[in-house]
Enzyme design. Structure first.
Site, mmCIF file in Angstrom:
data_model
loop_
_atom_site.group_PDB
_atom_site.id
_atom_site.type_symbol
_atom_site.label_atom_id
_atom_site.label_comp_id
_atom_site.label_asym_id
_atom_site.label_seq_id
_atom_site.Cartn_x
_atom_site.Cartn_y
_atom_site.Cartn_z
ATOM 1 N N ASP A 126 0.877 -1.172 0.000
ATOM 2 C CA ASP A 126 0.000 0.000 0.000
ATOM 3 C C ASP A 126 0.914 1.221 0.000
ATOM 4 O O ASP A 126 1.643 1.452 0.972
ATOM 5 C CB ASP A 126 -0.891 0.012 1.242
ATOM 6 N N ASP A 161 -13.926 -3.819 -2.000
ATOM 7 C CA ASP A 161 -13.761 -3.583 -0.561
ATOM 8 C C ASP A 161 -15.134 -3.752 0.076
ATOM 9 O O ASP A 161 -16.063 -3.015 -0.238
ATOM 10 C CB ASP A 161 -13.224 -2.171 -0.291
#
Length: 256
Positions: A11, A130
């Site tokens: 990330d 998500d």
């Protein structure tokens, strides 16, 4: 059983790899190129590079960072973050991305999935979902899809959305449990299994890895095709090889 994959996740924000909990409380954990080289040498099957600020900032993943990472490794690089057009995909593939991952843009413009699959091939197109657990109308398990890096609820059912993106041509789904992200409590295998049963494409499970058994459970209980993890690898709790050897001992096919 087909060969399964272990995928570290980078990330990236402001040029650095970060890690948080439940999509927040981010901590710096290193340089993306250095981390990618380390995981390549450690035996990772692929690496995910997610520019987590790109969607919020209205841009796509930075080509320079992607290119520097891609040229430094020998394994496939999956790139996501702010990708919103065919041109974005074309440019990222041109600088070394092996596959692209689209999330918010797919929700805003589902036709992008179909167009990208036709131009570049389904194998290049991953849709990131998500999902956050929420109560169903009859008390059943249900998961809502979130956009903008987990900041905006869409009201969409995760299983229904997964089914639709596959019909549009997505070649894989990167499925992240927002409830488990960074918690080290294990993958949400109810979510994983429910989506896996509903679609025919490979599922990459994300969110919750903390112990070796969590990886095994994701494959055997969650019925996924690949596991993605960050914290346990970034903080050297386990190496990629340790995870693979454990899974091989458990009867799960891995490439060493």
């Amino acid at each position: 059983m087909s060969v399964k994959r272990v995928i570290p996740c980078l990330d990236v924000r402001d040029g650095r790899v970060v890690k948080g909990v439940n999509f927040g409380s981010l901590r710096d954990v290193g340089d993306p190129v250095e981390q990618a080289v380390f995981y390549d040498a450690a035996g990772a099957d692929e690496i995910v590079f997610l520019d987590i600020a790109a969607s919020k900032e209205g841009r796509r993943a930075l080509s320079k960072s992607v290119q520097e990472t891609a040229v430094a490794i020998s394994i496939p690089l999956i790139v996501g973050g702010g990708i919103g057009s065919i041109k974005d995909i074309e440019e990222l593939l041109a600088v070394g991305a092996s596959k692209i991952s689209i999330g918010t843009a797919a929700l805003e413009n589902p036709a992008l999935i179909e167009e990208a699959a036709k131009i570049f091939g389904s194998e290049k197109v991953i849709v990131a979902i998500d999902a956050k657990k929420c109560p169903g109308s009859r008390g059943e398990d249900r998961w809502e899809v979130y956009a903008q890096g987990g900041r905006v609820g869409t009201g969409l059912d995760a299983v229904a959305w997964a089914t639709r993106v596959c019909q549009l041509g997505a070649g894989e789904i990167l499925l992240t449990s927002m409830d488990r992200d960074g918690t080290k409590d294990g993958y949400d295998n109810d979510l994983n299994r429910t989506v896996a049963k509903a679609v025919s494409v490979p599922i990459i499970a994300s969110g919750g890895a903390g112990e070796l058994q969590h990886f095994k459970d994701a494959f055997l209980l969650g019925k996924v095709d690949a596991i993605l993890a960050a914290s346990v690898f970034h903080y050297r709790v386990y190496s990629v090889r340790e995870v693979k050897e454990y899974l091989i001992d458990a009867g799960i096919p891995m490439q060493l």
